[in-house]
Design a protein around this motif. Structure first.
Motif, PDB file in Angstrom:
ATOM      1  N   GLN A   1       7.287  -5.462 -11.988  1.00  0.00           N
ATOM      2  CA  GLN A   1       5.906  -5.916 -12.027  1.00  0.00           C
ATOM      3  C   GLN A   1       5.132  -5.339 -13.217  1.00  0.00           C
ATOM      4  OE1 GLN A   1       5.224  -4.528  -7.861  1.00  0.00           O
ATOM      5  NE2 GLN A   1       4.110  -6.465  -7.684  1.00  0.00           N
ATOM      6  N   LEU A   2       5.746  -4.448 -13.974  1.00  0.00           N
ATOM      7  CA  LEU A   2       5.052  -3.764 -15.060  1.00  0.00           C
ATOM      8  C   LEU A   2       4.446  -4.741 -16.066  1.00  0.00           C
ATOM      9  CD1 LEU A   2       4.225  -1.150 -16.503  1.00  0.00           C
ATOM     10  CD2 LEU A   2       6.479  -1.133 -17.602  1.00  0.00           C
ATOM     11  N   GLY A   3       5.204  -5.728 -16.502  1.00  0.00           N
ATOM     12  CA  GLY A   3       4.691  -6.690 -17.479  1.00  0.00           C
ATOM     13  C   GLY A   3       3.496  -7.461 -16.955  1.00  0.00           C
ATOM     14  N   ASP A   4       3.585  -7.915 -15.707  1.00  0.00           N
ATOM     15  CA  ASP A   4       2.467  -8.645 -15.104  1.00  0.00           C
ATOM     16  C   ASP A   4       1.242  -7.749 -14.986  1.00  0.00           C
ATOM     17  OD1 ASP A   4       3.983 -10.961 -14.868  1.00  0.00           O
ATOM     18  OD2 ASP A   4       4.649 -10.465 -12.834  1.00  0.00           O
ATOM     19  N   TYR A   5       1.460  -6.491 -14.610  1.00  0.00           N
ATOM     20  CA  TYR A   5       0.335  -5.553 -14.505  1.00  0.00           C
ATOM     21  C   TYR A   5      -0.302  -5.333 -15.880  1.00  0.00           C
ATOM     22  CZ  TYR A   5      -2.470  -1.416 -13.898  1.00  0.00           C
ATOM     23  OH  TYR A   5      -3.528  -0.538 -13.912  1.00  0.00           O
TER      24      TYR A   5
ATOM     25  N   ALA B   1       0.820  -1.222   0.000  1.00  0.00           N
ATOM     26  CA  ALA B   1       0.000   0.000   0.000  1.00  0.00           C
ATOM     27  C   ALA B   1       0.853   1.271   0.000  1.00  0.00           C
ATOM     28  CB  ALA B   1      -0.975  -0.014   1.179  1.00  0.00           C
ATOM     29  N   ARG B   2       1.887   1.269  -0.840  1.00  0.00           N
ATOM     30  CA  ARG B   2       2.758   2.443  -0.963  1.00  0.00           C
ATOM     31  C   ARG B   2       2.320   3.374  -2.088  1.00  0.00           C
ATOM     32  NH1 ARG B   2       8.244   1.429  -2.361  1.00  0.00           N
ATOM     33  NH2 ARG B   2       7.361  -0.019  -3.839  1.00  0.00           N
ATOM     34  N   GLY B   3       1.352   2.908  -2.888  1.00  0.00           N
ATOM     35  CA  GLY B   3       0.921   3.714  -4.024  1.00  0.00           C
ATOM     36  C   GLY B   3       1.830   3.526  -5.224  1.00  0.00           C
ATOM     37  N   LYS B   4       2.691   2.513  -5.157  1.00  0.00           N
ATOM     38  CA  LYS B   4       3.641   2.242  -6.235  1.00  0.00           C
ATOM     39  C   LYS B   4       3.846   0.735  -6.362  1.00  0.00           C
ATOM     40  CE  LYS B   4       6.275   6.496  -5.834  1.00  0.00           C
ATOM     41  NZ  LYS B   4       7.597   7.089  -5.914  1.00  0.00           N
TER      42      LYS B   4
ATOM     43  N   ASN C   1       8.204  -9.755 -23.576  1.00  0.00           N
ATOM     44  CA  ASN C   1       9.151  -9.197 -22.609  1.00  0.00           C
ATOM     45  C   ASN C   1       9.903  -8.013 -23.206  1.00  0.00           C
ATOM     46  OD1 ASN C   1       8.375 -11.072 -20.708  1.00  0.00           O
ATOM     47  ND2 ASN C   1      10.014 -12.500 -21.206  1.00  0.00           N
ATOM     48  N   ALA C   2      10.205  -8.094 -24.498  1.00  0.00           N
ATOM     49  CA  ALA C   2      10.905  -6.990 -25.173  1.00  0.00           C
ATOM     50  C   ALA C   2      10.045  -5.722 -25.178  1.00  0.00           C
ATOM     51  CB  ALA C   2      11.270  -7.394 -26.600  1.00  0.00           C
ATOM     52  N   LEU C   3       8.740  -5.861 -25.420  1.00  0.00           N
ATOM     53  CA  LEU C   3       7.864  -4.690 -25.415  1.00  0.00           C
ATOM     54  C   LEU C   3       7.741  -4.117 -24.005  1.00  0.00           C
ATOM     55  CD1 LEU C   3       6.059  -2.684 -26.830  1.00  0.00           C
ATOM     56  CD2 LEU C   3       4.169  -4.338 -26.655  1.00  0.00           C
ATOM     57  N   VAL C   4       7.675  -4.974 -22.999  1.00  0.00           N
ATOM     58  CA  VAL C   4       7.624  -4.488 -21.614  1.00  0.00           C
ATOM     59  C   VAL C   4       8.878  -3.674 -21.316  1.00  0.00           C
ATOM     60  CG1 VAL C   4       7.627  -5.157 -19.170  1.00  0.00           C
ATOM     61  CG2 VAL C   4       6.132  -6.358 -20.794  1.00  0.00           C
ATOM     62  N   GLU C   5      10.028  -4.165 -21.752  1.00  0.00           N
ATOM     63  CA  GLU C   5      11.278  -3.417 -21.545  1.00  0.00           C
ATOM     64  C   GLU C   5      11.234  -2.072 -22.253  1.00  0.00           C
ATOM     65  OE1 GLU C   5      15.103  -5.280 -22.036  1.00  0.00           O
ATOM     66  OE2 GLU C   5      14.310  -7.196 -21.280  1.00  0.00           O
ATOM     67  N   GLU C   6      10.706  -2.079 -23.477  1.00  0.00           N
ATOM     68  CA  GLU C   6      10.597  -0.825 -24.243  1.00  0.00           C
ATOM     69  C   GLU C   6       9.678   0.164 -23.530  1.00  0.00           C
ATOM     70  OE1 GLU C   6       8.566   0.587 -28.386  1.00  0.00           O
ATOM     71  OE2 GLU C   6       9.632  -1.321 -28.415  1.00  0.00           O
ATOM     72  N   VAL C   7       8.527  -0.312 -23.074  1.00  0.00           N
ATOM     73  CA  VAL C   7       7.572   0.557 -22.384  1.00  0.00           C
ATOM     74  C   VAL C   7       8.197   1.132 -21.116  1.00  0.00           C
ATOM     75  CG1 VAL C   7       5.377   0.576 -21.107  1.00  0.00           C
ATOM     76  CG2 VAL C   7       5.506  -0.566 -23.331  1.00  0.00           C
ATOM     77  N   GLY C   8       8.956   0.318 -20.391  1.00  0.00           N
ATOM     78  CA  GLY C   8       9.532   0.760 -19.129  1.00  0.00           C
ATOM     79  C   GLY C   8      10.926   1.332 -19.212  1.00  0.00           C
ATOM     80  N   THR C   9      11.424   1.567 -20.412  1.00  0.00           N
ATOM     81  CA  THR C   9      12.810   2.025 -20.587  1.00  0.00           C
ATOM     82  C   THR C   9      13.182   3.210 -19.709  1.00  0.00           C
ATOM     83  OG1 THR C   9      12.928   1.219 -22.850  1.00  0.00           O
ATOM     84  CG2 THR C   9      14.473   2.941 -22.259  1.00  0.00           C
ATOM     85  N   ASP C  10      12.420   4.281 -19.765  1.00  0.00           N
ATOM     86  CA  ASP C  10      12.757   5.498 -19.019  1.00  0.00           C
ATOM     87  C   ASP C  10      11.988   5.619 -17.706  1.00  0.00           C
ATOM     88  OD1 ASP C  10      14.510   6.315 -21.049  1.00  0.00           O
ATOM     89  OD2 ASP C  10      12.851   7.163 -22.205  1.00  0.00           O
ATOM     90  N   ALA C  11      11.306   4.550 -17.317  1.00  0.00           N
ATOM     91  CA  ALA C  11      10.482   4.589 -16.112  1.00  0.00           C
ATOM     92  C   ALA C  11      11.339   4.449 -14.858  1.00  0.00           C
ATOM     93  CB  ALA C  11       9.442   3.468 -16.158  1.00  0.00           C
ATOM     94  N   PRO C  12      10.875   5.032 -13.752  1.00  0.00           N
ATOM     95  CA  PRO C  12      11.591   4.857 -12.486  1.00  0.00           C
ATOM     96  C   PRO C  12      11.455   3.411 -11.985  1.00  0.00           C
ATOM     97  CG  PRO C  12       9.529   6.040 -12.136  1.00  0.00           C
ATOM     98  CD  PRO C  12       9.682   5.874 -13.615  1.00  0.00           C
ATOM     99  N   ASP C  13      12.209   3.070 -10.953  1.00  0.00           N
ATOM    100  CA  ASP C  13      12.183   1.713 -10.408  1.00  0.00           C
ATOM    101  C   ASP C  13      10.859   1.366  -9.735  1.00  0.00           C
ATOM    102  OD1 ASP C  13      14.697   1.117 -11.335  1.00  0.00           O
ATOM    103  OD2 ASP C  13      15.694   1.713  -9.474  1.00  0.00           O
ATOM    104  N   ALA C  14      10.132   2.373  -9.251  1.00  0.00           N
ATOM    105  CA  ALA C  14       8.806   2.185  -8.657  1.00  0.00           C
ATOM    106  C   ALA C  14       7.837   3.115  -9.389  1.00  0.00           C
ATOM    107  CB  ALA C  14       8.829   2.502  -7.170  1.00  0.00           C
ATOM    108  N   LEU C  15       6.685   2.557  -9.768  1.00  0.00           N
ATOM    109  CA  LEU C  15       5.734   3.296 -10.610  1.00  0.00           C
ATOM    110  C   LEU C  15       4.390   3.498  -9.923  1.00  0.00           C
ATOM    111  CD1 LEU C  15       6.465   1.056 -13.673  1.00  0.00           C
ATOM    112  CD2 LEU C  15       6.976   3.484 -13.605  1.00  0.00           C
ATOM    113  N   THR C  16       3.853   4.703 -10.038  1.00  0.00           N
ATOM    114  CA  THR C  16       2.498   4.966  -9.561  1.00  0.00           C
ATOM    115  C   THR C  16       1.520   4.583 -10.670  1.00  0.00           C
ATOM    116  OG1 THR C  16       2.409   7.216 -10.449  1.00  0.00           O
ATOM    117  CG2 THR C  16       3.298   6.957  -8.197  1.00  0.00           C
TER     118      THR C  16
END
Length: 143
Positions: free
Chosen positions: A25-29, A17-20, A39-54
């Protein structure tokens, strides 16, 4: 999918319950909300994303990559069916468990034997050892 449903699913992933949720976990979400990215598309989507996502950050990423993510739904089902049809020599809509294992461990984005064992749990096999691959694909993509 409604915004409320996406928020409910996000809450399931946000166990502390941290809001992130973690970037890992991005691919599973994305799969939980109806996409089927590689998996390659998940990496592409998350390339510039922080380690924890809201949820808002994920929504922005989904919007930015919407076209690529949308292609992973219906088109991918038809691609899977075509792949299975290669092994369906009698054109009966069925393949053997061995064919499924070979496809999943030896072609494309390979799965481990343990991952395949998990996917094959509960698969209906007929008296001739055949699996209805359309039903198998639908069941897998529904998970």
């Amino acid at each position: 999918m409604s915004e409320k449903t996406q928020k409910d699913i996000f809450t399931l992933f946000d166990k502390q319950a941290r809001g992130k949720i973690s970037k890992q976990q991005l691919g599973d979400y994305l799969r939980a909300i109806g996409f089927n990215p590689t998996n390659a598309l998940v990496e592409e989507v998350g390339t510039d994303a922080p380690d924890a996502l809201t949820l808002d950050e994920i929504t922005t990423l989904v919007s930015k990559h919407r076209e690529a993510l949308d292609k992973t739904t219906k088109a991918q089902v038809e691609d899977f069916i075509k792949a299975f049809q290669v092994f369906d020599k009698e054109n009966e809509g069925k393949v053997s468990v061995g064919d499924i294992r070979y496809m999943l461990t030896g072609l494309g984005e390979r799965l481990s034997d343990a991952e395949v064992d998990e996917l094959l749990k509960g698969v209906e096999v007929d008296a001739d050892g055949g699996v209805d691959y359309r039903k198998f694909i639908e069941d897998i993509l529904r998970q």
